[in-house]
Design an enzyme around this catalytic site. Structure first.
Site, PDB file in Angstrom:
ATOM      1  N   ASP A 404     -10.858 -11.538 -22.177  1.00  0.00           N
ATOM      2  CA  ASP A 404     -11.198 -10.118 -22.374  1.00  0.00           C
ATOM      3  C   ASP A 404     -12.552  -9.921 -23.050  1.00  0.00           C
ATOM      4  O   ASP A 404     -13.281  -8.994 -22.712  1.00  0.00           O
ATOM      5  CB  ASP A 404     -10.128  -9.433 -23.251  1.00  0.00           C
ATOM      6  CG  ASP A 404      -8.766  -9.411 -22.586  1.00  0.00           C
ATOM      7  OD1 ASP A 404      -8.705  -9.626 -21.359  1.00  0.00           O
ATOM      8  OD2 ASP A 404      -7.764  -9.208 -23.299  1.00  0.00           O
TER       9      ASP A 404
HETATM   10  P1  TAP Z   1      -7.628 -13.396 -23.989  1.00  0.00           P
HETATM   11  O1  TAP Z   1      -8.340 -12.285 -23.330  1.00  0.00           O
HETATM   12  O2  TAP Z   1      -6.237 -13.153 -24.425  1.00  0.00           O
HETATM   13  O3  TAP Z   1      -7.701 -14.634 -23.007  1.00  0.00           O
HETATM   14  C1  TAP Z   1      -7.241 -15.891 -23.378  1.00  0.00           C
HETATM   15  C2  TAP Z   1      -7.416 -16.807 -22.196  1.00  0.00           C
HETATM   16  O4  TAP Z   1      -7.103 -18.119 -22.648  1.00  0.00           O
HETATM   17  C3  TAP Z   1      -6.497 -16.489 -21.040  1.00  0.00           C
HETATM   18  O5  TAP Z   1      -7.261 -16.075 -19.944  1.00  0.00           O
HETATM   19  C4  TAP Z   1      -5.732 -17.801 -20.769  1.00  0.00           C
HETATM   20  O6  TAP Z   1      -5.811 -18.078 -19.376  1.00  0.00           O
HETATM   21  C5  TAP Z   1      -6.517 -18.821 -21.584  1.00  0.00           C
HETATM   22  N1  TAP Z   1      -5.666 -19.853 -22.179  1.00  0.00           N
HETATM   23  C6  TAP Z   1      -4.500 -19.702 -22.831  1.00  0.00           C
HETATM   24  N2  TAP Z   1      -4.035 -20.894 -23.226  1.00  0.00           N
HETATM   25  C7  TAP Z   1      -4.936 -21.823 -22.814  1.00  0.00           C
HETATM   26  C8  TAP Z   1      -5.009 -23.231 -22.928  1.00  0.00           C
HETATM   27  N3  TAP Z   1      -4.055 -23.958 -23.532  1.00  0.00           N
HETATM   28  N4  TAP Z   1      -6.079 -23.846 -22.397  1.00  0.00           N
HETATM   29  C9  TAP Z   1      -7.042 -23.144 -21.765  1.00  0.00           C
HETATM   30  N5  TAP Z   1      -7.025 -21.820 -21.632  1.00  0.00           N
HETATM   31  C10 TAP Z   1      -5.971 -21.161 -22.158  1.00  0.00           C
HETATM   32  O7  TAP Z   1      -8.407 -13.904 -25.275  1.00  0.00           O
HETATM   33  P2  TAP Z   1      -9.792 -13.448 -25.923  1.00  0.00           P
HETATM   34  O8  TAP Z   1     -10.878 -13.429 -24.907  1.00  0.00           O
HETATM   35  O9  TAP Z   1      -9.925 -14.269 -27.164  1.00  0.00           O
HETATM   36  O10 TAP Z   1      -9.575 -11.919 -26.305  1.00  0.00           O
HETATM   37  C11 TAP Z   1      -8.697 -11.542 -27.322  1.00  0.00           C
HETATM   38  C12 TAP Z   1      -7.791 -10.424 -26.825  1.00  0.00           C
HETATM   39  O11 TAP Z   1      -6.695 -10.308 -27.736  1.00  0.00           O
HETATM   40  C13 TAP Z   1      -8.470  -9.065 -26.798  1.00  0.00           C
HETATM   41  O12 TAP Z   1      -7.938  -8.291 -25.763  1.00  0.00           O
HETATM   42  C14 TAP Z   1      -8.093  -8.474 -28.156  1.00  0.00           C
HETATM   43  O13 TAP Z   1      -8.144  -7.068 -28.181  1.00  0.00           O
HETATM   44  C15 TAP Z   1      -6.677  -8.975 -28.295  1.00  0.00           C
HETATM   45  N6  TAP Z   1      -6.190  -9.104 -29.660  1.00  0.00           N
HETATM   46  C16 TAP Z   1      -7.044  -9.464 -30.632  1.00  0.00           C
HETATM   47  C17 TAP Z   1      -6.592  -9.616 -31.904  1.00  0.00           C
HETATM   48  C18 TAP Z   1      -7.601  -9.962 -32.965  1.00  0.00           C
HETATM   49  S1  TAP Z   1      -7.695  -9.090 -34.282  1.00  0.00           S
HETATM   50  N7  TAP Z   1      -8.419 -10.948 -32.766  1.00  0.00           N
HETATM   51  C19 TAP Z   1      -5.201  -9.495 -32.187  1.00  0.00           C
HETATM   52  C20 TAP Z   1      -4.309  -9.192 -31.131  1.00  0.00           C
HETATM   53  C21 TAP Z   1      -4.839  -8.978 -29.860  1.00  0.00           C
HETATM   54  P3  TAP Z   1      -4.778 -19.093 -18.687  1.00  0.00           P
HETATM   55  O14 TAP Z   1      -3.424 -18.585 -18.982  1.00  0.00           O
HETATM   56  O15 TAP Z   1      -5.156 -19.029 -17.243  1.00  0.00           O
HETATM   57  O16 TAP Z   1      -5.041 -20.441 -19.283  1.00  0.00           O
END
Ligand code: TAP
Length: 478
Positions: A404
Protein backbone atom coordinates in the site's frame (compact mmCIF):
# COMPACT_ATOMS: atom_id res chain seq x y z
CA UNK A 1 9.62 6.80 66.90
CA UNK A 2 7.26 4.69 64.76
CA UNK A 3 4.63 7.44 65.02
CA UNK A 4 7.13 10.07 63.80
CA UNK A 5 8.18 7.82 60.86
CA UNK A 6 4.58 7.10 59.90
CA UNK A 7 3.55 10.74 60.01
CA UNK A 8 6.66 11.75 57.99
CA UNK A 9 5.89 9.26 55.21
CA UNK A 10 2.20 10.12 55.23
CA UNK A 11 2.85 13.84 55.24
CA UNK A 12 1.07 15.41 52.25
CA UNK A 13 4.23 17.36 51.28
CA UNK A 14 6.30 14.17 51.21
CA UNK A 15 3.66 12.46 49.05
CA UNK A 16 3.55 15.51 46.75
CA UNK A 17 7.36 15.36 46.44
CA UNK A 18 7.16 11.67 45.47
CA UNK A 19 4.54 12.52 42.85
CA UNK A 20 6.78 15.24 41.41
CA UNK A 21 9.63 12.70 41.08
CA UNK A 22 7.20 10.30 39.37
CA UNK A 23 5.94 12.95 36.90
CA UNK A 24 9.48 14.00 36.06
CA UNK A 25 10.26 10.37 35.21
CA UNK A 26 7.06 10.13 33.09
CA UNK A 27 8.08 13.19 31.07
CA UNK A 28 11.72 12.12 30.60
CA UNK A 29 10.43 8.64 29.71
CA UNK A 30 8.03 10.04 27.09
CA UNK A 31 10.88 12.05 25.61
CA UNK A 32 12.89 8.82 25.35
CA UNK A 33 10.11 7.20 23.31
CA UNK A 34 10.93 9.61 20.45
CA UNK A 35 13.59 7.27 19.01
CA UNK A 36 14.13 3.49 18.87
CA UNK A 37 17.53 3.69 20.60
CA UNK A 38 16.29 5.67 23.61
CA UNK A 39 12.85 4.03 23.79
CA UNK A 40 13.74 1.04 26.05
CA UNK A 41 15.33 3.37 28.63
CA UNK A 42 12.37 5.78 28.30
CA UNK A 43 10.00 2.90 28.94
CA UNK A 44 11.93 1.78 32.03
CA UNK A 45 12.07 5.32 33.47
CA UNK A 46 8.31 5.76 32.99
CA UNK A 47 7.72 2.37 34.69
CA UNK A 48 9.87 3.43 37.68
CA UNK A 49 7.84 6.67 37.77
CA UNK A 50 4.60 4.69 37.84
CA UNK A 51 5.92 2.49 40.67
CA UNK A 52 6.81 5.60 42.72
CA UNK A 53 3.37 7.12 42.04
CA UNK A 54 1.77 3.83 43.11
CA UNK A 55 3.69 3.73 46.42
CA UNK A 56 2.93 7.42 47.04
CA UNK A 57 -0.80 6.72 46.53
CA UNK A 58 -0.71 3.84 49.02
CA UNK A 59 0.81 6.23 51.58
CA UNK A 60 -2.22 8.55 51.42
CA UNK A 61 -3.94 8.15 54.75
CA UNK A 62 -7.41 7.00 53.67
CA UNK A 63 -6.31 4.66 50.86
CA UNK A 64 -5.57 1.61 53.00
CA UNK A 65 -8.08 1.39 55.83
CA UNK A 66 -8.05 -2.30 56.63
CA UNK A 67 -6.35 -5.62 55.99
CA UNK A 68 -9.06 -6.54 53.50
CA UNK A 69 -8.13 -3.46 51.40
CA UNK A 70 -4.55 -4.76 51.22
CA UNK A 71 -5.75 -8.26 50.28
CA UNK A 72 -8.01 -6.86 47.56
CA UNK A 73 -5.24 -4.71 46.06
CA UNK A 74 -2.69 -7.53 46.27
CA UNK A 75 -5.18 -9.86 44.53
CA UNK A 76 -5.66 -7.33 41.70
CA UNK A 77 -1.92 -6.84 41.31
CA UNK A 78 -1.24 -10.59 41.22
CA UNK A 79 -3.97 -11.27 38.63
CA UNK A 80 -2.91 -8.27 36.50
CA UNK A 81 0.76 -9.24 36.61
CA UNK A 82 0.04 -12.90 35.85
CA UNK A 83 -1.93 -11.89 32.74
CA UNK A 84 0.05 -8.82 31.67
CA UNK A 85 3.67 -10.01 31.73
CA UNK A 86 3.28 -13.22 29.67
CA UNK A 87 0.93 -11.43 27.24
CA UNK A 88 3.38 -8.56 26.67
CA UNK A 89 6.40 -10.88 26.40
CA UNK A 90 4.73 -13.35 24.07
CA UNK A 91 3.10 -10.91 21.64
CA UNK A 92 4.47 -10.85 18.11
CA UNK A 93 5.60 -7.42 16.94
CA UNK A 94 3.02 -7.57 14.11
CA UNK A 95 0.24 -8.08 16.68
CA UNK A 96 1.27 -5.06 18.77
CA UNK A 97 -1.59 -2.73 17.63
CA UNK A 98 -4.27 -5.14 18.85
CA UNK A 99 -2.36 -5.60 22.12
CA UNK A 100 -2.30 -1.82 22.59
CA UNK A 101 -6.04 -1.71 21.79
CA UNK A 102 -6.76 -4.35 24.41
CA UNK A 103 -4.64 -2.77 27.16
CA UNK A 104 -6.02 0.67 26.36
CA UNK A 105 -9.56 -0.69 26.57
CA UNK A 106 -8.86 -2.11 30.03
CA UNK A 107 -7.76 1.38 31.16
CA UNK A 108 -11.01 2.92 29.89
CA UNK A 109 -13.07 0.16 31.52
CA UNK A 110 -11.29 0.67 34.86
CA UNK A 111 -12.03 4.40 34.74
CA UNK A 112 -15.74 3.74 34.05
CA UNK A 113 -15.95 1.23 36.93
CA UNK A 114 -14.21 3.65 39.33
CA UNK A 115 -16.79 6.28 38.41
CA UNK A 116 -19.57 3.79 39.23
CA UNK A 117 -18.00 2.81 42.58
CA UNK A 118 -17.53 6.49 43.45
CA UNK A 119 -21.16 7.18 42.56
CA UNK A 120 -22.29 4.49 45.02
CA UNK A 121 -19.91 5.79 47.71
CA UNK A 122 -21.22 9.33 47.45
CA UNK A 123 -24.85 8.33 47.90
CA UNK A 124 -24.75 6.00 50.90
CA UNK A 125 -27.88 7.55 52.36
CA UNK A 126 -29.20 10.90 51.33
CA UNK A 127 -26.14 11.68 49.22
CA UNK A 128 -24.27 13.71 51.82
CA UNK A 129 -20.94 13.23 49.98
CA UNK A 130 -22.35 14.47 46.69
CA UNK A 131 -20.77 17.57 45.17
CA UNK A 132 -21.20 18.88 41.63
CA UNK A 133 -17.46 19.72 41.52
CA UNK A 134 -16.44 16.07 41.71
CA UNK A 135 -19.57 14.54 40.19
CA UNK A 136 -19.35 16.26 36.80
CA UNK A 137 -15.80 15.02 35.97
CA UNK A 138 -16.77 11.59 37.29
CA UNK A 139 -19.80 11.40 34.97
CA UNK A 140 -17.64 12.54 32.05
CA UNK A 141 -15.09 9.81 32.92
CA UNK A 142 -17.85 7.19 33.03
CA UNK A 143 -19.11 8.08 29.53
CA UNK A 144 -15.70 8.41 27.85
CA UNK A 145 -14.19 5.42 29.72
CA UNK A 146 -17.07 3.17 28.68
CA UNK A 147 -16.86 4.32 25.02
CA UNK A 148 -13.12 3.70 25.10
CA UNK A 149 -13.46 0.19 26.60
CA UNK A 150 -16.05 -1.03 24.11
CA UNK A 151 -14.58 0.79 21.12
CA UNK A 152 -11.13 -0.66 21.88
CA UNK A 153 -12.58 -4.18 22.04
CA UNK A 154 -14.08 -3.76 18.57
CA UNK A 155 -10.75 -2.37 17.29
CA UNK A 156 -8.99 -5.43 18.79
CA UNK A 157 -11.53 -7.77 17.14
CA UNK A 158 -11.00 -6.14 13.73
CA UNK A 159 -7.20 -6.22 13.87
CA UNK A 160 -7.19 -9.77 15.21
CA UNK A 161 -9.56 -10.67 12.35
CA UNK A 162 -12.17 -12.02 14.79
CA UNK A 163 -14.46 -9.38 13.24
CA UNK A 164 -14.45 -8.41 9.54
CA UNK A 165 -12.01 -5.56 8.79
CA UNK A 166 -14.44 -3.92 6.34
CA UNK A 167 -16.75 -1.14 7.58
CA UNK A 168 -19.95 -2.51 9.16
CA UNK A 169 -22.66 0.08 8.90
CA UNK A 170 -26.36 -0.13 9.81
CA UNK A 171 -28.86 2.11 7.98
CA UNK A 172 -29.09 5.52 9.67
CA UNK A 173 -26.28 4.64 12.02
CA UNK A 174 -25.06 8.21 12.39
CA UNK A 175 -28.51 9.29 13.65
CA UNK A 176 -28.61 6.35 16.05
CA UNK A 177 -25.16 7.38 17.33
CA UNK A 178 -26.38 10.96 17.74
CA UNK A 179 -29.39 9.79 19.78
CA UNK A 180 -27.18 7.56 21.96
CA UNK A 181 -24.79 10.46 22.60
CA UNK A 182 -27.73 12.67 23.53
CA UNK A 183 -29.14 10.07 25.96
CA UNK A 184 -25.76 9.74 27.71
CA UNK A 185 -25.28 13.51 28.02
CA UNK A 186 -28.89 14.12 29.20
CA UNK A 187 -28.54 11.35 31.82
CA UNK A 188 -25.31 12.98 33.02
CA UNK A 189 -27.03 16.38 33.28
CA UNK A 190 -29.92 14.89 35.29
CA UNK A 191 -27.53 13.07 37.65
CA UNK A 192 -25.29 16.14 38.02
CA UNK A 193 -28.31 18.21 39.04
CA UNK A 194 -28.53 16.07 42.18
CA UNK A 195 -31.10 13.41 41.19
CA UNK A 196 -30.08 10.11 42.79
CA UNK A 197 -30.71 7.13 40.54
CA UNK A 198 -28.21 4.32 40.20
CA UNK A 199 -30.40 2.77 37.49
CA UNK A 200 -30.02 5.95 35.42
CA UNK A 201 -26.24 5.85 35.99
CA UNK A 202 -25.97 2.24 34.81
CA UNK A 203 -28.44 2.36 31.91
CA UNK A 204 -28.28 6.01 30.81
CA UNK A 205 -24.51 6.37 31.14
CA UNK A 206 -22.58 3.08 31.24
CA UNK A 207 -24.77 0.96 28.92
CA UNK A 208 -25.61 3.75 26.48
CA UNK A 209 -21.93 4.68 26.17
CA UNK A 210 -21.11 0.96 25.73
CA UNK A 211 -23.46 0.67 22.75
CA UNK A 212 -22.12 3.97 21.39
CA UNK A 213 -18.49 2.71 21.66
CA UNK A 214 -19.40 -0.37 19.59
CA UNK A 215 -21.43 1.62 17.05
CA UNK A 216 -18.74 4.26 16.52
CA UNK A 217 -15.91 1.80 15.78
CA UNK A 218 -17.80 -0.87 13.77
CA UNK A 219 -18.20 1.33 10.63
CA UNK A 220 -14.49 2.21 10.56
CA UNK A 221 -12.41 0.20 8.08
CA UNK A 222 -9.39 -1.85 9.16
CA UNK A 223 -6.95 0.50 7.41
CA UNK A 224 -7.98 3.35 9.71
CA UNK A 225 -7.78 1.23 12.86
CA UNK A 226 -4.32 2.48 14.02
CA UNK A 227 -5.62 6.05 14.07
CA UNK A 228 -8.74 4.94 15.94
CA UNK A 229 -6.70 3.07 18.56
CA UNK A 230 -4.57 6.13 19.12
CA UNK A 231 -7.72 8.28 19.42
CA UNK A 232 -9.28 5.87 21.95
CA UNK A 233 -5.99 5.92 23.82
CA UNK A 234 -6.28 9.71 24.07
CA UNK A 235 -9.89 9.28 25.28
CA UNK A 236 -8.76 6.92 28.04
CA UNK A 237 -6.12 9.45 29.10
CA UNK A 238 -8.64 12.29 29.31
CA UNK A 239 -11.14 10.16 31.22
CA UNK A 240 -8.39 9.13 33.69
CA UNK A 241 -7.51 12.81 34.18
CA UNK A 242 -11.19 13.55 34.88
CA UNK A 243 -11.27 10.73 37.43
CA UNK A 244 -8.19 12.34 39.00
CA UNK A 245 -10.14 15.61 39.37
CA UNK A 246 -13.10 13.74 40.88
CA UNK A 247 -10.89 11.87 43.36
CA UNK A 248 -8.61 14.85 43.94
CA UNK A 249 -5.59 12.74 42.94
CA UNK A 250 -2.71 14.60 41.30
CA UNK A 251 -1.07 11.42 39.94
CA UNK A 252 -4.16 10.53 37.90
CA UNK A 253 -4.58 14.09 36.66
CA UNK A 254 -0.98 14.37 35.43
CA UNK A 255 -0.64 10.82 34.03
CA UNK A 256 -4.07 11.04 32.34
CA UNK A 257 -3.24 14.43 30.81
CA UNK A 258 0.10 13.13 29.49
CA UNK A 259 -1.65 10.15 27.86
CA UNK A 260 -4.44 12.36 26.51
CA UNK A 261 -2.04 14.93 25.06
CA UNK A 262 0.47 12.49 23.54
CA UNK A 263 -2.37 10.29 22.22
CA UNK A 264 -3.94 13.34 20.54
CA UNK A 265 -0.64 14.30 18.89
CA UNK A 266 -0.05 10.76 17.68
CA UNK A 267 -3.62 10.55 16.31
CA UNK A 268 -3.09 13.75 14.38
CA UNK A 269 0.35 12.72 13.06
CA UNK A 270 -0.96 9.37 11.81
CA UNK A 271 -4.03 10.97 10.23
CA UNK A 272 -1.77 13.48 8.42
CA UNK A 273 0.53 10.64 7.25
CA UNK A 274 -2.48 8.90 5.70
CA UNK A 275 -3.93 12.19 4.43
CA UNK A 276 -7.09 11.58 6.42
CA UNK A 277 -8.98 13.88 8.75
CA UNK A 278 -9.89 12.48 12.16
CA UNK A 279 -13.60 13.47 11.82
CA UNK A 280 -13.70 11.72 8.40
CA UNK A 281 -12.24 8.56 9.96
CA UNK A 282 -14.75 8.57 12.81
CA UNK A 283 -17.55 9.16 10.28
CA UNK A 284 -16.41 5.84 8.78
CA UNK A 285 -16.27 4.44 5.29
CA UNK A 286 -12.61 3.87 4.32
CA UNK A 287 -12.13 0.26 3.28
CA UNK A 288 -9.68 -2.32 4.40
CA UNK A 289 -9.78 -6.09 4.22
CA UNK A 290 -11.70 -7.51 1.32
CA UNK A 291 -12.12 -4.39 -0.83
CA UNK A 292 -12.69 -5.15 -4.51
CA UNK A 293 -9.71 -4.96 -6.89
CA UNK A 294 -9.33 -1.60 -8.63
CA UNK A 295 -11.31 -1.17 -11.81
CA UNK A 296 -9.43 -2.25 -14.88
CA UNK A 297 -6.93 -4.36 -12.89
CA UNK A 298 -7.66 -7.33 -15.16
CA UNK A 299 -6.60 -5.26 -18.24
CA UNK A 300 -3.16 -4.48 -16.92
CA UNK A 301 -1.53 -7.51 -18.45
CA UNK A 302 1.02 -9.85 -16.94
CA UNK A 303 3.64 -8.90 -14.39
CA UNK A 304 7.34 -9.53 -15.01
CA UNK A 305 8.89 -11.99 -12.58
CA UNK A 306 12.61 -12.20 -11.93
CA UNK A 307 15.18 -14.42 -10.21
CA UNK A 308 17.56 -13.92 -7.30
CA UNK A 309 20.67 -14.03 -9.53
CA UNK A 310 19.25 -11.32 -11.83
CA UNK A 311 18.41 -9.17 -8.82
CA UNK A 312 21.93 -9.71 -7.42
CA UNK A 313 23.48 -8.50 -10.69
CA UNK A 314 21.21 -5.43 -10.84
CA UNK A 315 21.99 -4.50 -7.24
CA UNK A 316 25.74 -5.05 -7.52
CA UNK A 317 26.03 -2.91 -10.65
CA UNK A 318 23.88 -0.09 -9.22
CA UNK A 319 25.49 2.95 -7.67
CA UNK A 320 22.45 3.79 -5.55
CA UNK A 321 19.89 1.38 -4.05
CA UNK A 322 16.91 2.32 -1.87
CA UNK A 323 15.38 -0.44 0.26
CA UNK A 324 11.65 0.03 0.94
CA UNK A 325 10.58 -2.23 3.82
CA UNK A 326 6.94 -2.98 4.64
CA UNK A 327 4.74 -5.34 6.59
CA UNK A 328 6.03 -8.41 4.68
CA UNK A 329 9.56 -7.79 6.00
CA UNK A 330 8.13 -7.91 9.54
CA UNK A 331 6.16 -11.12 8.83
CA UNK A 332 9.23 -12.81 7.33
CA UNK A 333 11.52 -11.41 10.07
CA UNK A 334 13.92 -10.58 7.25
CA UNK A 335 15.53 -7.53 8.88
CA UNK A 336 18.82 -9.24 9.82
CA UNK A 337 19.23 -10.71 6.32
CA UNK A 338 18.42 -7.30 4.84
CA UNK A 339 21.17 -5.80 6.98
CA UNK A 340 23.57 -8.44 5.64
CA UNK A 341 22.58 -7.52 2.09
CA UNK A 342 23.24 -3.85 2.87
CA UNK A 343 26.72 -4.73 4.20
CA UNK A 344 27.57 -6.81 1.12
CA UNK A 345 26.44 -4.10 -1.28
CA UNK A 346 28.25 -1.36 0.62
CA UNK A 347 31.45 -3.42 0.51
CA UNK A 348 31.08 -3.28 -3.28
CA UNK A 349 30.71 0.51 -3.26
CA UNK A 350 26.91 0.67 -3.63
CA UNK A 351 25.20 3.49 -1.75
CA UNK A 352 22.29 1.91 0.20
CA UNK A 353 19.53 3.79 2.03
CA UNK A 354 16.17 2.84 3.55
CA UNK A 355 12.89 4.64 2.78
CA UNK A 356 10.56 4.67 5.78
CA UNK A 357 6.85 5.35 5.30
CA UNK A 358 5.13 6.52 8.51
CA UNK A 359 2.45 3.80 8.32
CA UNK A 360 4.53 0.96 6.82
CA UNK A 361 3.92 -2.25 8.78
CA UNK A 362 1.27 -2.38 11.44
CA UNK A 363 2.26 0.14 14.08
CA UNK A 364 3.91 3.55 14.26
CA UNK A 365 7.68 3.19 13.96
CA UNK A 366 7.39 -0.53 13.08
CA UNK A 367 10.15 -0.46 10.44
CA UNK A 368 12.45 1.72 12.57
CA UNK A 369 12.19 -0.75 15.44
CA UNK A 370 12.94 -3.80 13.25
CA UNK A 371 15.87 -2.15 11.47
CA UNK A 372 17.29 -0.82 14.75
CA UNK A 373 17.08 -4.39 16.13
CA UNK A 374 19.19 -5.50 13.13
CA UNK A 375 21.70 -2.67 13.82
CA UNK A 376 21.03 -0.79 10.61
CA UNK A 377 22.59 2.64 11.31
CA UNK A 378 19.92 5.21 12.09
CA UNK A 379 21.37 7.69 9.53
CA UNK A 380 20.52 5.18 6.78
CA UNK A 381 16.79 5.51 7.54
CA UNK A 382 15.18 8.30 5.53
CA UNK A 383 11.70 9.64 6.19
CA UNK A 384 9.24 9.83 3.29
CA UNK A 385 9.57 13.59 2.68
CA UNK A 386 13.34 13.36 2.67
CA UNK A 387 13.68 10.34 0.34
CA UNK A 388 10.90 11.05 -2.19
CA UNK A 389 12.85 13.68 -4.18
CA UNK A 390 15.74 11.18 -4.39
CA UNK A 391 13.88 8.34 -6.17
CA UNK A 392 14.47 9.77 -9.70
CA UNK A 393 18.23 9.50 -9.01
CA UNK A 394 17.93 5.94 -7.68
CA UNK A 395 19.07 2.99 -9.83
CA UNK A 396 17.14 0.27 -8.00
CA UNK A 397 14.34 0.44 -5.43
CA UNK A 398 14.13 -2.87 -3.58
CA UNK A 399 10.59 -3.16 -2.15
CA UNK A 400 10.55 -5.81 0.58
CA UNK A 401 7.00 -6.83 1.55
CA UNK A 402 5.61 -3.31 1.12
CA UNK A 403 2.50 -2.75 -0.94
CA UNK A 404 0.00 0.00 0.00
CA UNK A 405 2.74 2.49 0.89
CA UNK A 406 4.09 2.28 -2.69
CA UNK A 407 0.75 2.33 -4.55
CA UNK A 408 0.81 5.10 -7.22
CA UNK A 409 -3.01 5.07 -7.29
CA UNK A 410 -2.84 7.04 -4.05
CA UNK A 411 -1.28 9.83 -6.14
CA UNK A 412 -3.09 9.45 -9.44
CA UNK A 413 -6.40 7.59 -9.20
CA UNK A 414 -9.14 9.70 -7.63
CA UNK A 415 -11.47 6.71 -7.39
CA UNK A 416 -8.96 4.72 -5.30
CA UNK A 417 -9.89 4.30 -1.60
CA UNK A 418 -6.37 5.40 -0.68
CA UNK A 419 -6.35 8.43 -3.01
CA UNK A 420 -4.55 11.30 -1.27
CA UNK A 421 -2.46 9.15 1.08
CA UNK A 422 1.18 10.23 0.67
CA UNK A 423 3.25 7.32 -0.70
CA UNK A 424 6.89 6.48 -1.39
CA UNK A 425 7.48 7.38 -5.06
CA UNK A 426 9.42 4.17 -5.87
CA UNK A 427 7.95 4.06 -9.39
CA UNK A 428 10.13 7.09 -10.22
CA UNK A 429 13.37 5.14 -9.78
CA UNK A 430 15.06 3.50 -12.82
CA UNK A 431 14.26 -0.08 -11.73
CA UNK A 432 11.89 -1.47 -9.11
CA UNK A 433 12.18 -4.96 -7.64
CA UNK A 434 9.32 -6.15 -5.44
CA UNK A 435 9.74 -9.08 -3.05
CA UNK A 436 6.43 -10.74 -2.12
CA UNK A 437 4.92 -14.22 -2.09
CA UNK A 438 1.96 -13.86 -4.47
CA UNK A 439 -0.23 -11.30 -6.21
CA UNK A 440 -2.23 -10.83 -2.99
CA UNK A 441 -3.20 -7.32 -2.01
CA UNK A 442 -1.89 -5.50 1.08
CA UNK A 443 -3.77 -4.24 4.13
CA UNK A 444 -6.11 -1.89 2.21
CA UNK A 445 -7.20 -4.83 0.02
CA UNK A 446 -6.58 -3.02 -3.29
CA UNK A 447 -4.58 -3.68 -6.46
CA UNK A 448 -1.21 -2.00 -6.89
CA UNK A 449 -0.52 -0.81 -10.49
CA UNK A 450 3.19 -0.47 -9.59
CA UNK A 451 3.58 -4.23 -10.11
CA UNK A 452 2.53 -3.92 -13.78
CA UNK A 453 4.94 -1.10 -14.70
CA UNK A 454 7.60 -1.82 -17.35
CA UNK A 455 10.42 -0.99 -14.95
CA UNK A 456 9.07 -3.29 -12.21
CA UNK A 457 10.02 -6.96 -11.70
CA UNK A 458 8.68 -9.26 -8.96
CA UNK A 459 10.71 -11.83 -7.07
CA UNK A 460 8.13 -14.22 -5.62
CA UNK A 461 8.77 -15.98 -2.31
CA UNK A 462 9.10 -15.41 1.42
CA UNK A 463 11.05 -12.16 1.89
CA UNK A 464 13.69 -13.69 4.17
CA UNK A 465 14.38 -16.64 1.86
CA UNK A 466 14.50 -14.31 -1.18
CA UNK A 467 16.94 -11.89 0.47
CA UNK A 468 19.10 -14.81 1.64
CA UNK A 469 19.28 -16.07 -1.95
CA UNK A 470 20.17 -12.61 -3.22
CA UNK A 471 22.94 -12.32 -0.60
CA UNK A 472 24.43 -15.69 -1.69
CA UNK A 473 24.31 -14.62 -5.34
CA UNK A 474 25.94 -11.26 -4.56
CA UNK A 475 28.74 -13.10 -2.69
CA UNK A 476 29.23 -15.43 -5.65
CA UNK A 477 29.62 -12.46 -7.97
CA UNK A 478 32.69 -11.63 -5.90
P1 TAP B 1 0.81 -3.99 3.09
O1 TAP B 1 0.21 -3.01 2.17
O2 TAP B 1 -0.08 -4.61 4.10
O3 TAP B 1 1.51 -5.09 2.20
C1 TAP B 1 2.29 -6.09 2.76
C2 TAP B 1 2.75 -6.99 1.64
O4 TAP B 1 3.68 -7.90 2.21
C3 TAP B 1 1.64 -7.79 1.01
O5 TAP B 1 1.48 -7.39 -0.32
C4 TAP B 1 2.11 -9.26 1.13
O6 TAP B 1 1.97 -9.87 -0.14
C5 TAP B 1 3.57 -9.12 1.53
N1 TAP B 1 4.01 -10.16 2.46
C6 TAP B 1 3.38 -10.62 3.56
N2 TAP B 1 4.12 -11.58 4.14
C7 TAP B 1 5.24 -11.72 3.39
C8 TAP B 1 6.38 -12.56 3.49
N3 TAP B 1 6.53 -13.47 4.46
N4 TAP B 1 7.33 -12.43 2.55
C9 TAP B 1 7.19 -11.54 1.54
N5 TAP B 1 6.15 -10.73 1.40
C10 TAP B 1 5.17 -10.82 2.33
O7 TAP B 1 2.01 -3.35 3.91
P2 TAP B 1 2.67 -1.90 3.86
O8 TAP B 1 3.02 -1.51 2.47
O9 TAP B 1 3.72 -1.92 4.93
O10 TAP B 1 1.49 -0.91 4.27
C11 TAP B 1 0.97 -0.90 5.57
C12 TAP B 1 -0.55 -0.94 5.51
O11 TAP B 1 -1.03 -1.29 6.81
C13 TAP B 1 -1.18 0.39 5.16
O12 TAP B 1 -2.37 0.19 4.45
C14 TAP B 1 -1.47 1.00 6.53
O13 TAP B 1 -2.49 1.96 6.50
C15 TAP B 1 -1.89 -0.23 7.29
N6 TAP B 1 -1.70 -0.17 8.73
C16 TAP B 1 -0.65 0.50 9.23
C17 TAP B 1 -0.45 0.54 10.57
C18 TAP B 1 0.71 1.36 11.08
S1 TAP B 1 0.47 2.45 12.20
N7 TAP B 1 1.88 1.19 10.56
C19 TAP B 1 -1.29 -0.22 11.44
C20 TAP B 1 -2.34 -0.98 10.89
C21 TAP B 1 -2.54 -0.93 9.51
P3 TAP B 1 1.93 -11.47 -0.28
O14 TAP B 1 0.83 -11.94 0.57
O15 TAP B 1 1.70 -11.67 -1.75
O16 TAP B 1 3.27 -11.97 0.16
Amino acid sequence: MTVVATSFFQDSHFIAALYIVAFTLFIIGLRGLAGPRTAPMGNRLAAVGMFIAFIATLLIEHVIKSGSDVALMAGGIIVGTAIGIPAARGVRMTAMPQMVALFNGVGGGAVALIAWVEYRRRFPEGGELWSAKSEIPSLFAAIVGSISFWGSNIAFGKLQEILPGRPIQLPGQRYVNGVLGLIAISSAVVLASGVHSEALFVVGILLTAAVLGNMVVLPIGGADMPVVISLLNAFTGVSAAMTGIALNNTALIVAGTLVGASGSFLTNMMAVAMNRSVPAIVAGGFGGGGAAPAEGAEDRGPVRSTTADDVAIQLTYASRVVVVPGYGMAVAQAQHTVRELMDELQKRGVDVEFAIHPVAGRMPGHMNVLLAEADVPYEKLKEMDEINPEFPQTDVSLVIGANDVTNPDARENESSPIYGMPILDVDKSSQVIVLKRSMNTGFAGIENPLFYNENTALLFGDAKASVQEIVSEVKELG
